[in-house]
Design a protein around this motif. Structure first.
Motif, PDB file in Angstrom:
ATOM      1  N   PRO A  99       0.730  -1.291   0.041  1.00 33.03           N
ATOM      2  CA  PRO A  99       0.084   0.033   0.026  1.00 33.03           C
ATOM      3  C   PRO A  99       1.016   1.306  -0.039  1.00 33.03           C
ATOM      4  CG  PRO A  99      -0.885  -1.594   1.574  1.00 33.03           C
ATOM      5  CD  PRO A  99       0.306  -2.147   1.071  1.00 33.03           C
ATOM      6  N   ALA A 100       1.850   1.351   0.926  1.00 32.24           N
ATOM      7  CA  ALA A 100       2.649   2.599   0.723  1.00 32.24           C
ATOM      8  C   ALA A 100       3.287   3.026  -0.641  1.00 32.24           C
ATOM      9  CB  ALA A 100       3.950   2.517   2.047  1.00 32.24           C
ATOM     10  N   VAL A 101       3.871   1.579  -1.319  1.00 32.30           N
ATOM     11  CA  VAL A 101       4.449   1.821  -2.569  1.00 32.30           C
ATOM     12  C   VAL A 101       3.266   2.588  -3.534  1.00 32.30           C
ATOM     13  CG1 VAL A 101       5.218   0.535  -4.627  1.00 32.30           C
ATOM     14  CG2 VAL A 101       5.915  -0.291  -2.386  1.00 32.30           C
ATOM     15  N   ASP A 102       2.081   2.316  -3.322  1.00 33.04           N
ATOM     16  CA  ASP A 102       0.960   2.732  -4.271  1.00 33.04           C
ATOM     17  C   ASP A 102       0.801   4.370  -4.178  1.00 33.04           C
ATOM     18  OD1 ASP A 102      -1.147   2.430  -6.120  1.00 33.04           O
ATOM     19  OD2 ASP A 102      -2.382   2.953  -4.580  1.00 33.04           O
ATOM     20  N   TRP A 103       1.154   4.843  -2.837  1.00 29.10           N
ATOM     21  CA  TRP A 103       1.222   6.311  -2.545  1.00 29.10           C
ATOM     22  C   TRP A 103       2.379   6.874  -3.188  1.00 29.10           C
ATOM     23  CZ3 TRP A 103      -2.752   8.766  -1.057  1.00 29.10           C
ATOM     24  CH2 TRP A 103      -3.783   8.362  -0.347  1.00 29.10           C
ATOM     25  N   LEU A 104       3.621   6.331  -3.264  1.00 29.41           N
ATOM     26  CA  LEU A 104       4.606   6.907  -4.002  1.00 29.41           C
ATOM     27  C   LEU A 104       4.498   7.021  -5.354  1.00 29.41           C
ATOM     28  CD1 LEU A 104       7.531   4.981  -1.906  1.00 29.41           C
ATOM     29  CD2 LEU A 104       6.893   7.342  -1.521  1.00 29.41           C
ATOM     30  N   VAL A 105       3.857   5.817  -5.883  1.00 27.16           N
ATOM     31  CA  VAL A 105       3.549   5.879  -7.328  1.00 27.16           C
ATOM     32  C   VAL A 105       2.319   6.741  -7.782  1.00 27.16           C
ATOM     33  CG1 VAL A 105       2.602   4.506  -9.371  1.00 27.16           C
ATOM     34  CG2 VAL A 105       4.074   3.267  -7.572  1.00 27.16           C
ATOM     35  N   ARG A 106       1.506   6.949  -6.735  1.00 27.12           N
ATOM     36  CA  ARG A 106       0.360   8.137  -7.298  1.00 27.12           C
ATOM     37  C   ARG A 106       0.983   9.653  -7.287  1.00 27.12           C
ATOM     38  NH1 ARG A 106      -4.241   6.028  -3.553  1.00 27.12           N
ATOM     39  NH2 ARG A 106      -5.176   7.924  -3.985  1.00 27.12           N
ATOM     40  N   ARG A 107       2.254   9.731  -6.341  1.00 23.74           N
ATOM     41  CA  ARG A 107       2.677  10.927  -6.274  1.00 23.74           C
ATOM     42  C   ARG A 107       3.666  11.339  -7.451  1.00 23.74           C
ATOM     43  NH1 ARG A 107       5.399  11.753  -0.170  1.00 23.74           N
ATOM     44  NH2 ARG A 107       5.996  13.761  -1.218  1.00 23.74           N
ATOM     45  N   LYS A 108       3.882  10.192  -8.375  1.00 25.41           N
ATOM     46  CA  LYS A 108       5.032  10.367  -9.382  1.00 25.41           C
ATOM     47  C   LYS A 108       6.159  10.695  -9.179  1.00 25.41           C
ATOM     48  CE  LYS A 108       1.244  11.418 -12.702  1.00 25.41           C
ATOM     49  NZ  LYS A 108       0.078  10.910 -12.080  1.00 25.41           N
ATOM     50  N   LEU A 109       6.717   9.900  -8.162  1.00 17.78           N
ATOM     51  CA  LEU A 109       8.137  10.219  -7.762  1.00 17.78           C
ATOM     52  C   LEU A 109       8.889   9.184  -8.326  1.00 17.78           C
ATOM     53  CD1 LEU A 109       7.899  10.440  -3.897  1.00 17.78           C
ATOM     54  CD2 LEU A 109       8.225  12.014  -5.452  1.00 17.78           C
ATOM     55  N   PRO A 110      10.272   9.512  -8.856  1.00 12.11           N
ATOM     56  CA  PRO A 110      11.145   8.557  -9.179  1.00 12.11           C
ATOM     57  C   PRO A 110      11.391   7.704  -8.288  1.00 12.11           C
ATOM     58  CG  PRO A 110      11.914  10.749  -9.757  1.00 12.11           C
ATOM     59  CD  PRO A 110      10.828  10.913  -8.644  1.00 12.11           C
ATOM     60  N   LEU A 111      11.527   6.188  -8.425  1.00 15.65           N
ATOM     61  CA  LEU A 111      11.717   5.316  -7.489  1.00 15.65           C
ATOM     62  C   LEU A 111      12.573   4.256  -8.062  1.00 15.65           C
ATOM     63  CD1 LEU A 111       7.524   4.113  -6.750  1.00 15.65           C
ATOM     64  CD2 LEU A 111       9.020   5.824  -5.516  1.00 15.65           C
ATOM     65  N   VAL A 112      13.250   3.754  -7.072  1.00 14.22           N
ATOM     66  CA  VAL A 112      14.280   2.625  -7.372  1.00 14.22           C
ATOM     67  C   VAL A 112      13.900   1.593  -6.233  1.00 14.22           C
ATOM     68  CG1 VAL A 112      16.485   1.900  -7.078  1.00 14.22           C
ATOM     69  CG2 VAL A 112      16.181   4.198  -7.984  1.00 14.22           C
ATOM     70  N   PHE A 113      13.715   0.464  -6.772  1.00 12.58           N
ATOM     71  CA  PHE A 113      13.333  -0.765  -5.969  1.00 12.58           C
ATOM     72  C   PHE A 113      14.651  -1.581  -5.731  1.00 12.58           C
ATOM     73  CE2 PHE A 113       9.179   0.408  -7.800  1.00 12.58           C
ATOM     74  CZ  PHE A 113       8.268   0.141  -6.661  1.00 12.58           C
ATOM     75  N   VAL A 114      14.633  -1.971  -4.153  1.00 11.62           N
ATOM     76  CA  VAL A 114      15.852  -2.703  -3.795  1.00 11.62           C
ATOM     77  C   VAL A 114      15.702  -3.930  -3.295  1.00 11.62           C
ATOM     78  CG1 VAL A 114      17.992  -2.464  -2.459  1.00 11.62           C
ATOM     79  CG2 VAL A 114      17.164  -0.455  -3.490  1.00 11.62           C
TER      80      VAL A 114
END
Length: 349
Positions: free
Chosen positions: A129-144
């Motif tokens: 769920p928290a990942v979905d918030w980051l995606v909705r904010r359209k932030l650059p993301l790096v998954f580790v």
């Protein structure tokens, strides 16, 4: 106290004072020192960070999303080493690191509410769920250490290769009655009915598949014991159960060095010798692996290399986003290595 107050004291423009704090390369060293000295005398600490972030369109901070609490993350030697490497790599860029617990309190959701320019998603499933918030904010993301969302960069260990190296080491020693000891939050603790479907989460699944594929190809018949999580008391209880049968395995492949240490201690309690009666292999090569007696054969991951790769991918993602370029779903795979110590030997005759 404002920028204008400082400007009036020094006899320069408001913009010159602003540059002293935000764009020091625009001033001589002597002028900047004069302005900062005047500010210190007047008790002015600098422009409001929120206002500066609004004006620049950037916060100067990146988040690290955790599945666990922040306290638990710092007690985890793997996570702590990774965070340290990320922070050191980002330090020259001026970016600050903000640790984001997956769950907030009193209506606050850190992934939704904390200002940041980008985020590392550390060990979280892509549908968290928290990942979905980051995606909705359209932030650059790096998954580790996890499956990335489409279009995002990722940094992973060569998990399956590490597992293959560990399993092949046991096969080469002559072991055929081998158990894997892993974690699965989705089932009660116990023996897995299907070893190919055991383990949960990206890392555990990859390690399990590497073990099982290699052992099966080597004509071994592996069994798997699963516990809820990689922490006490689950691992100690699981280790005792794993070795409790009339014919315990001659070798155990463990999801982590912590699990391997639990197996070593459970073997001692049962009167089994490591490695004469049962060989044990861990994963990660944390300091515990060298302190344990016997010293632990394990798979080494380079925490610093993983941290540097993650920080680099993050800064490149931020640069692309600011330049208006499309995201690059680069994947960086960090190599692993087998470290043979004293906890493995041929099976008892």
């Amino acid at each position: 106290m404002t920028l204008q107050t400082i400007a009036d004291r020094v006899g320069v423009s408001r913009m010159t004072v602003s540059n002293a704090f935000s764009r020091p390369d625009q001033l001589s060293a002597e002028m900047r020192r004069t302005i900062l000295d005047a500010a210190a005398q007047l008790g002015y600490v600098g422009p409001d960070p929120s206002a500066r972030a609004l004006a620049r369109g950037t916060t100067g901070a990146v988040g690290v999303l955790l599945t666990e609490s922040v306290g638990a993350a710092f007690r985890d030697p793997i996570a702590a080493a990774f965070f340290g490497a990320v922070a050191e790599e980002l330090a020259p860029t001026g970016l600050a690191v903000v640790l984001l617990p997956a769950n907030g309190a009193e209506g606050m959701i850190p992934a939704r509410d904390i200002p940041m320019d980008a985020a590392l998603v550390y060990g979280c499933a892509a549908d968290y769920p928290a990942v979905d918030w980051l995606v909705r904010r359209k932030l650059p993301l790096v998954f580790v250490d996890g499956d990335p969302r489409p279009g995002s960069a990722s940094v992973i260990l060569d998990e399956r290769e590490g597992a293959r190296l560990a399993a092949q080491h046991l096969l080469d020693l002559g072991h055929r009655r081998v158990a894997t000891f892993t974690m699965n939050v989705e089932v009660p603790p116990g023996w897995a009915p299907d070893v190919t479907a055991a383990a949960s989460g990206f890392v555990a699944r990859e390690r399990q598949l590497g073990w099982i594929e290699t052992l099966t190809a080597g004509c071994a018949t592996p069994v798997t014991y699963e516990v809820h999580d990689n922490m006490e008391p689950y691992i100690s209880e699981g280790a005792r159960a794993l070795l409790a049968g009339d014919t315990p395995p001659t070798a155990v492949l463990c999801f982590s060095d912590l699990m391997a240490a639990a197996v070593v201690h459970a073997a001692e309690q049962r009167g089994l010798r490591v490695p004469q009666d049962v060989s044990v292999i861990g994963y990660d090569d944390v300091p515990l692996a060298r302190r344990l007696r016997p010293t632990l054969t394990t798979i080494r991951q380079d925490f610093e290399a993983k941290g540097r790769a993650a920080a680099g991918a993050l800064t490149r993602s931020i640069a692309r986003e600011r330049a208006g370029d499309p995201a690059d779903p680069e994947q960086h795979v960090v190599a692993v290595a087998l470290v043979v110590r004293d906890s493995t030997a041929p099976p008892p005759s």
